[in-house]
Design a protein around this motif. Structure first.
Motif, short mmCIF file in Angstrom:
data_model
loop_
_atom_site.label_atom_id
_atom_site.label_comp_id
_atom_site.label_asym_id
_atom_site.label_seq_id
_atom_site.Cartn_x
_atom_site.Cartn_y
_atom_site.Cartn_z
N PHE A 1 0.83 -1.21 0.00
CA PHE A 1 0.00 0.00 0.00
C PHE A 1 0.86 1.25 0.00
N GLU A 2 1.86 1.30 0.83
CA GLU A 2 2.68 2.50 0.93
C GLU A 2 3.62 2.65 -0.27
N HIS A 3 3.86 1.57 -1.01
CA HIS A 3 4.66 1.68 -2.23
C HIS A 3 3.97 2.58 -3.24
N TRP A 4 2.64 2.58 -3.26
CA TRP A 4 1.92 3.46 -4.19
C TRP A 4 2.21 4.93 -3.89
N GLU A 5 2.32 5.26 -2.61
CA GLU A 5 2.63 6.64 -2.24
C GLU A 5 4.00 7.05 -2.77
N GLU A 6 4.96 6.14 -2.71
CA GLU A 6 6.28 6.43 -3.25
C GLU A 6 6.21 6.68 -4.75
N GLU A 7 5.40 5.88 -5.45
CA GLU A 7 5.24 6.07 -6.89
C GLU A 7 4.57 7.40 -7.19
N ILE B 1 -9.11 -8.61 10.73
CA ILE B 1 -7.86 -7.93 10.35
C ILE B 1 -7.47 -8.32 8.93
N LYS B 2 -7.58 -9.59 8.59
CA LYS B 2 -7.27 -10.04 7.23
C LYS B 2 -8.17 -9.36 6.21
N LYS B 3 -9.42 -9.30 6.52
CA LYS B 3 -10.38 -8.69 5.59
C LYS B 3 -10.08 -7.21 5.39
N ALA B 4 -9.80 -6.51 6.49
CA ALA B 4 -9.46 -5.09 6.39
C ALA B 4 -8.18 -4.88 5.61
N SER B 5 -7.21 -5.77 5.79
CA SER B 5 -5.94 -5.66 5.10
C SER B 5 -6.12 -5.79 3.59
N LYS B 6 -6.94 -6.72 3.16
CA LYS B 6 -7.16 -6.90 1.72
C LYS B 6 -7.94 -5.73 1.12
N LYS B 7 -8.88 -5.20 1.86
CA LYS B 7 -9.60 -4.03 1.36
C LYS B 7 -8.68 -2.82 1.25
N LEU B 8 -7.69 -2.77 2.10
CA LEU B 8 -6.74 -1.66 2.05
C LEU B 8 -6.00 -1.61 0.72
N VAL B 9 -5.62 -2.77 0.22
CA VAL B 9 -4.86 -2.82 -1.04
C VAL B 9 -5.78 -3.02 -2.24
N GLY B 10 -7.08 -2.87 -2.03
CA GLY B 10 -8.02 -2.96 -3.15
C GLY B 10 -8.32 -4.35 -3.61
N ASN B 11 -8.20 -5.32 -2.69
CA ASN B 11 -8.46 -6.72 -3.05
C ASN B 11 -9.36 -7.33 -1.99
N PRO B 12 -10.63 -6.88 -1.91
CA PRO B 12 -11.50 -7.35 -0.83
C PRO B 12 -11.77 -8.84 -0.90
N ILE B 13 -11.92 -9.44 0.27
CA ILE B 13 -12.24 -10.87 0.33
C ILE B 13 -13.56 -11.06 1.03
#
Length: 889
Positions: free
Chosen positions: A778-784, A877-889
């Motif tokens: 997720f934070e790699h996108w900010e660097e880009e 936590i897993k579900k929130a993590s995947k939604k963070l990177v745009g890959n909801p489960i």
């Protein structure tokens, strides 16, 4: 009557429609007989005679002209033609000569005669034709080449084949279409290139250099203005729901309006509050026959004889008239009461006396624990060993509680039910359904009262020789007192707590906002509670005065044309001191909106009580908080706050259940931060007043000024940075540490010991590791984004801007996705609290606790439920993590 006009025309035949509208020399005009029987000349009919014969003709509808004559002037079209070409028209001799010229031109252009039914040429078309003719007459040679298409047409078909002919009108139409398409294409390209993306934004907030805005904000903070607000705030007591509270609400509303905030309003909620009756509270030592041997003073000395001063009482306490033997129980924790039980001291039917602070920081849980072991009443006092001369100089010249000082406070069970205790889970509007205050899960069921140590020493002295002598850790600091436990043979104490109990008492939140220009629906909420137990200089007046200065600072920015990217909402909460009521009712009334659109909540309660800056909140604030501390300074210590932070090994602490952030963080899932300058002060006492703040708390109001800078800069961090500066990596690191701490804590509580079900945090460790990987992605996108936009001179395409806004929204929603929103979800038996990481522990009150549902189950010895809660937290936590990177489960 004879006609007096010198020229008289004979009646003429009415022309046909085709004749009336004819204007081209190529359209036959009917022969008309003049008064002299002269044949009409085509040139005359076309109005091409000289200007010397011009006679004005009234304007008529298009399609009708007066009959032509030699006296007639040239028509308007011919006049426009002459003007357009800069030529003088000359009359044509005759129809024959005209026809010959036309045929010659047609031969040269290889154009056949048009059908007789052709539409009349327009004025513009005539201009173009005449212009072409003029050009041909001026060139020194004649163009001979003709473009012909030789197409074999079968015999007998040629008469039926007619090549399409294009007149000037059609060319003009095509030209206009092409021009429209060209303009549309240019506009499209401009929008695609992002020239107009966020135009309003650049016309407002983004037309200002962000660093200049920060410098301007820091320079505007004014200690004198803050002190002026403080004088108004502390002019009278302002307990929630009282006249003083309402008057102060009006003052805050006026400051909001005068500084240009939008949608300013007072939100009213009707909630359960209690107020002490005059002479309705008693604490007495009574004899065997009921005679009064000693009576407590209860009240503090008046600080301002001419002003009203809030009586001493406990908010949300139980009304009652009880008596029983007095027993001392140290800090009133469950462990303290267990020690009494283990010592063989019977507590049923007794009156407990306990001291503030210590191993149980929540006064409500002291009363609850006493109730659970059979006490019928509870007295809480401030011992000088914890809050008095033993630790430092008492007020008014110092920071500690004086002998007659009393700590008021609420005894509602805020870690069990938060907000209005009669409407848990929904807003306390006028028509809301309410539950009973009797046997209410948010209220205690025995009466309680607070006392000064000056009163308490008489009670403790009466215990000497009863029960057991207290161990050293139970001994306080009252002079000449030997601390004894007491027992059933102790002197009897009589408690009276008679009060007014209002089930629908109005309270008022004051709200105002600054609308954003890019994501107007997304908001940064800024809050401080307004109500106080008495005058409230430190708690909460310091926070209120600073917030009003922050409002002025942002009002000045708006007056200069600045606007934030996201909306900033300012809130002055009411009823916080009772049970965080105003903020909780607001959250319950706007729950869906907050879960969708609230990006952050910035809370200040006690703004300034000392000189040590502290902060507690979600880990996402770590990066921006340190950045702000690096640019603000403590003048007295000649160092930046970041330097002092590092010197003191300070850390961003976790959130407990102590202020208005609770409903935002634990119920709405809005990432919350609470901060201020910490220190000792006469807490919830009448001694917390203006004079104390001026002399002891913050002379010169310099720390108030620095707090205004910090608060304003933090608002800019989250309301006006293009990429929200949430520190997701810090959240990942914190989750890792908290999961390790949970495992170690549970082992000390007997995890996996013989007889207990198998218990493991493996699912939680797996979820935390997965989140660590996603956080890096997720934070790699900010660097880009930094590389593309900041490295490209600040240019951001519309597509990239849309990605950025989505990135910000997912970042802010991460905390919301950590809520357990399934049916029946939340902490078991306390389902108001939905967050799986943050929340008050059942018996920890103000203390920070992580994974509260797991800890509650472990404390109860229910290891099966504890394992279930570990797995539930891991799944969320897993579900929130995947939604963070745009890959909801």
């Amino acid at each position: 009557m004879p006609d007096e006009k010198p020229n008289k025309y004979e009646a003429l035949p009415i022309p046909t429609y085709e004749e009336a509208i004819g204007s081209s020399s190529r359209t036959p005009t009917p022969n008309l007989t003049s008064t002299n029987n002269e044949t009409a000349i085509p040139a005359e009919r076309e109005g091409l005679l000289g200007a010397e014969a011009r006679i004005p003709v009234p304007t008529r509808r298009a399609g009708y002209r007066p009959p032509p004559s030699v006296e007639d002037a040239p028509d308007r079209d011919s006049q426009e033609l002459d003007t357009f070409l800069g030529q003088n028209a000359s009359p044509r001799g005759s129809e024959d000569s005209e026809g010959e010229m036309v045929r010659r031109e047609m031969e040269e252009m290889d154009i056949e005669d048009e059908p007789s039914g052709r539409r009349t040429q327009s004025a513009w078309g005539k201009r173009i034709s005449s212009l072409g003719q003029s050009i041909r007459t001026r060139i020194p040679f004649r163009w001979k080449w003709k473009w012909r298409i030789n197409l074999h047409v079968p015999e007998g078909v040629s008469s039926r084949v007619a090549w399409p002919r294009i007149d000037a009108n059609f060319c003009i139409f095509l030209g206009r279409c092409f021009a429209v398409l060209l303009v549309m294409g240019v506009v499209y390209l401009l929008f695609v290139s992002d020239l107009f993306t966020n135009a309003a934004q650049r016309m407002a907030g983004q037309m200002f250099d962000p660093e200049s805005v920060r410098l301007h904000v820091q320079g505007l903070a004014d200690a004198g203005r803050i002190e002026a607000h403080m004088k108004v705030i502390t002019a009278t007591d302002h307990l929630a729901g009282t006249e003083g509270d309402y008057v102060l609400a009006q003052y805050v509303e006026g400051v909001f309006l005068s500084n240009g905030l939008e949608e300013v309003r007072k939100d009213q909620f009707d909630v359960y509050l209690n107020y002490p009756k005059k002479d309705g509270r008693k604490v007495e030592i009574v004899g065997n026959n009921g005679e009064v041997l000693w009576r407590a003073k209860i009240e503090e000395d008046l600080q301002y004889p001419e002003r009203q001063q809030t009586p001493v009482f406990h908010g949300h306490s139980k009304s009652g008239d009880v008596n029983g033997p007095l027993i001392f129980a140290n800090y009133g924790s469950r462990e303290d009461f267990k020690r009494l039980y283990d010592s063989g001291i019977e507590t049923k039917g007794a009156i407990a006396i306990v001291r503030y602070g210590g191993s149980q920081g929540d006064r409500a849980l002291k009363v609850k624990a006493a109730q659970d072991v059979g006490f019928v009443g509870c007295i809480i006092y401030s011992d000088p060993a914890d809050d008095g001369f033993v630790k430092g100089s008492p007020a008014p010249d110092g920071t500690m509680m004086p002998e007659d000082g009393v700590q008021r406070g609420s005894v509602s069970l805020m870690s069990w039910v938060v907000g209005d205790v009669l409407t848990p889970g929904f807003a306390s509007t006028k028509d809301a359904k309410r539950i009973s205050k009797e046997n209410n899960p948010g209220l205690v069921n025995i009466p309680s009262l607070p006392l000064s140590w000056g009163d308490a020493k008489h009670l403790l002295d009466a215990l000497k020789g009863h029960g057991q002598a207290c161990p050293d850790e139970w001994k306080g600091g009252i002079p000449d007192i030997d601390y004894w436990s007491g027992d059933q043979n102790s002197p009897r104490v009589h408690i009276v707590n008679d009060q007014d109990e209002v089930e629908q008492q109005p309270i008022w939140n004051v709200m105002g906002k600054i609308n954003g220009v890019e994501q107007r629906e997304k908001s940064i909420i800024v809050g401080n509670h307004r109500d106080a137990w008495v005058y409230g200089a430190a708690d909460p007046g310091s926070g209120t005065a600073v917030m009003l200065e922050v409002v002025r600072i942002f009002g000045d920015l708006m007056a200069n044309g600045w606007r934030p990217l996201r909306t900033i909402e300012f809130a002055s909460w009411d009823g916080e001191e009772y049970n965080l009521i105003g903020s909780t009712e607001y959250v319950e009334n706007n729950m869906d909106k907050l879960r969708a659109d609230a990006f952050a909540y910035l809370n200040v309660d006690v703004g300034v009580a000392g000189r040590n800056f502290r902060a507690a909140g979600s880990p996402v604030f770590r990066k921006s908080l340190l950045r702000v501390l690096s640019r603000t300074s403590d003048q007295a210590q000649n160092a930046t706050l970041r330097e002092l932070w590092d010197k003191n090994n300070s850390q961003l602490e976790g959130l407990g259940a102590g202020s208005d952030y609770v409903a935002f963080q634990d119920m709405a899932g809005t990432s919350s931060l609470d901060f201020g300058f910490d220190g000792d002060f006469p807490y919830h006492s009448a001694r917390d007043n203006l004079e104390w703040m001026q002399r002891v708390g913050d002379p010169g109001f310099l720390h108030h000024q620095v707090l205004a800078q910090i608060w304003s800069l933090l608002i800019l961090e989250y309301a006006d940075r293009l990429v929200m500066p949430f520190d997701i990596s810090a959240y990942s690191a914190s989750l890792t540490q908290w999961s390790i701490d949970l495992e170690n804590w549970a082992e000390n509580k007997g995890a996996n010991q013989e007889g207990n079900p198998k218990w493991s945090t493996e699912p939680l460790r797996e979820a935390v590791l997965e989140f660590a990987t996603d956080a890096q992605t997720f934070e790699h996108w900010e660097e880009e984004w930094d590389r593309v936009v900041l490295g490209g001179g600040g240019f951001e395409s519309a597509i990239l801007a849309a990605h950025r806004k989505s990135h910000n929204t997912r970042m802010a929603n991460f905390e919301t996705h950590l809520l357990d929103l399934e049916e029946g979800g939340g902490i078991p038996n306390r389902t108001q609290f939905k967050h799986v990481v943050f929340g008050p522990q059942l018996w920890s009150g103000y203390d920070a606790a992580f994974f509260p549902a797991v800890r509650d189950a472990v404390e109860a010895g229910d290891w099966a439920l504890a394992q279930q809660q570990v797995e539930n937290a891991a799944r969320i936590i897993k579900k929130a993590s995947k939604k963070l990177v745009g890959n909801p489960i």
